[in-house]
Design a protein around this motif. Sequence first.
Motif, PDB file in Angstrom:
ATOM      1  N   ASP A  43       0.826  -1.208   0.000  1.00 67.03           N
ATOM      2  CA  ASP A  43       0.000   0.000   0.000  1.00 67.03           C
ATOM      3  C   ASP A  43       0.859   1.256   0.000  1.00 67.03           C
ATOM      4  O   ASP A  43       0.487   2.276  -0.597  1.00 67.03           O
ATOM      5  N   ALA A  44       2.001   1.186   0.698  1.00 63.53           N
ATOM      6  CA  ALA A  44       2.847   2.375   0.846  1.00 63.53           C
ATOM      7  C   ALA A  44       3.376   2.876  -0.491  1.00 63.53           C
ATOM      8  O   ALA A  44       3.670   4.068  -0.642  1.00 63.53           O
ATOM      9  N   LEU A  45       3.488   1.988  -1.475  1.00 63.42           N
ATOM     10  CA  LEU A  45       4.034   2.392  -2.777  1.00 63.42           C
ATOM     11  C   LEU A  45       3.184   3.477  -3.433  1.00 63.42           C
ATOM     12  O   LEU A  45       3.704   4.300  -4.192  1.00 63.42           O
ATOM     13  N   GLY A 215       0.163  -8.520  -2.517  1.00 69.54           N
ATOM     14  CA  GLY A 215      -0.750  -7.429  -2.238  1.00 69.54           C
ATOM     15  C   GLY A 215      -1.184  -6.701  -3.491  1.00 69.54           C
ATOM     16  O   GLY A 215      -0.539  -6.795  -4.540  1.00 69.54           O
ATOM     17  N   ASP A 216      -2.284  -5.960  -3.353  1.00 72.34           N
ATOM     18  CA  ASP A 216      -2.822  -5.194  -4.479  1.00 72.34           C
ATOM     19  C   ASP A 216      -3.032  -3.730  -4.122  1.00 72.34           C
ATOM     20  O   ASP A 216      -3.713  -3.000  -4.834  1.00 72.34           O
ATOM     21  N   GLY A 217      -2.453  -3.283  -2.987  1.00 71.82           N
ATOM     22  CA  GLY A 217      -2.585  -1.886  -2.591  1.00 71.82           C
ATOM     23  C   GLY A 217      -3.819  -1.583  -1.765  1.00 71.82           C
ATOM     24  O   GLY A 217      -4.062  -0.425  -1.418  1.00 71.82           O
ATOM     25  N   LYS A 218      -4.600  -2.610  -1.417  1.00 70.13           N
ATOM     26  CA  LYS A 218      -5.831  -2.387  -0.648  1.00 70.13           C
ATOM     27  C   LYS A 218      -5.809  -3.097   0.703  1.00 70.13           C
ATOM     28  O   LYS A 218      -6.849  -3.293   1.328  1.00 70.13           O
ATOM     29  N   THR A 219      -4.630  -3.500   1.133  1.00 67.61           N
ATOM     30  CA  THR A 219      -4.507  -4.235   2.396  1.00 67.61           C
ATOM     31  C   THR A 219      -5.022  -3.427   3.583  1.00 67.61           C
ATOM     32  O   THR A 219      -5.768  -3.932   4.426  1.00 67.61           O
TER      33      THR A 219
END
Length: 546
Positions: A43-45, A215-219
């Motif tokens: 997500d941090a990316l 992950g897909d950025g929605k964790t």
Amino acid sequence: MNRQMTDALADLYFAPTSLSRDNLLKANYDASQIYVTGNSAIDALAYTVTQDFSHEALKNSETKKILITMHRRENLGQNMMQVFQAMNQILDKHTNIEIIFPMHKNPKIRALIYTHLKPSSRLHLIEPLDVFEFHNLAKRSDLILTDSGGIQEEAPSLGVPVLVLRESTERPEGVAAGTLKVVGTSEEDVVSAVDVLLSDSVAYEKMATAQNPYGDGKTSERIVSIIARYFDFAVEIFPEFSDKTARNRKGKLDEKNWLTKLDYRISLEVLVSVTLALYLLQQIAFYELLSEKVFIVSALLTFLGLVLGLLSTSLMLLIVNLMLVSIGAFLLYFDPVIMLTKIKLLLIFVIPMYSVIAFFIKRTLYVRRLIAFREEDIHSYLKFRDPLTGYRTIDSFFSKYQQFVESLSQSRNTSSRLVVVSLFYVDFYDQYFDRNPKATDQMVRDMAENLLRTRNPEELFFYLKKGTFIILSAIYDNELEREKFEKLNDLTKLKLSEIVFKTEQVQNITIRKSDCYISRKTTYTADQVLEYLNRRSETDLAVEYI
């Protein structure tokens, strides 16, 4: 030991992948408490990677970039020497390649680097990078070679193939998904693996476009949703994260999700009302059909159904009800019992029907009891969160500021760290709010979202009402760090100034900015810091108006 102790005390478990979930199940943790969410590091990316990043090593846009990191103790010595020889070969064979190598601080590693890497204008030996710089450099690289675990999870989301400089990896999901390839440290194997990806566009694209299994950025959204639903708040339900290596898990997991969704949609009052209404309709419908004995039996079966539902688990309830229906159907249909079909069906299904309703009543009662037990914790959380932005409130700032300042005294070097408090707020906020409160609230939400994209993920954000934001940061106390931080604050102000006040017309806004550096010797209280920031911000604004 501390991790295992935490696991034993926890009520919810957020597993990054399905394999991690399986490991928890093997350790006998309750499946109903485990959720596959992905890794929050992915997500941090979304907040660290920017479009306007630049670095000295990226000046030549005509060459391909290989980013290398190596620091693990098991690779120290012969393994590193072989990899460094491979790097020399790669630079000699491919003249359109540049290698970027952030060097670890370990003096033994640096000694090997300076001894075994040949000097080259296409070899960039640089100092370690912070997370913001590294993510942006990784995004602009064509290939990554690393023995780091975290990079193996992050790089696939940036679309960059990763060659793992180890004989094995604790990230088997990445290997199975095709985002990673374990090449070891042999000079020949490393050169060969790099040659393949540089020359075979099909092999390169296959790795670069593979789905990230971590992950897909929605964790973070999933975790917040699960915790909120755990406390019975009505929120959007996010599906579990699914990676390509995940096996198709049906049965108990699907049953858990189905039951849980129903729990959050049916209130206790509705369940009790349905139970009473159903029993009343049952008595009215069968009043003239039931004899005295059958009436007593049906009432007794209703009571047994309620008791069964209150005392059973979901699996036990399913098994017992299937057995009761089977036995009841056999006794009433295959045994010569003279009775109306309606009455037979009532006697067969009365226990399963009431047991299921009682089961949901029990679950709802448990959730309410849990909320009542933790009501103080919930109120405390909500007290320190602003409903408009989701940021911490001023009350939270006073406590967090004190914690940050006290942490400075724990440092051995009295001048090694600084706490920085930064202020950003909208000038003439009251005028905007008087003209259109909804548009003003939307402007503030846009600012809050913009801050998350612009700033570092380890910083703390606070909203003090009336368009005023505070950011609490910790940096190293040197000129380079201060210069970088001031540039970040200038960039933040610029980004916030690009937000507009939207009504029938679009109007630009003006942002005030100020900051305060707190060292170990500083005795400012939180109130004094806020007062100082307000005075400084007026000076900042005066420059713009001139």
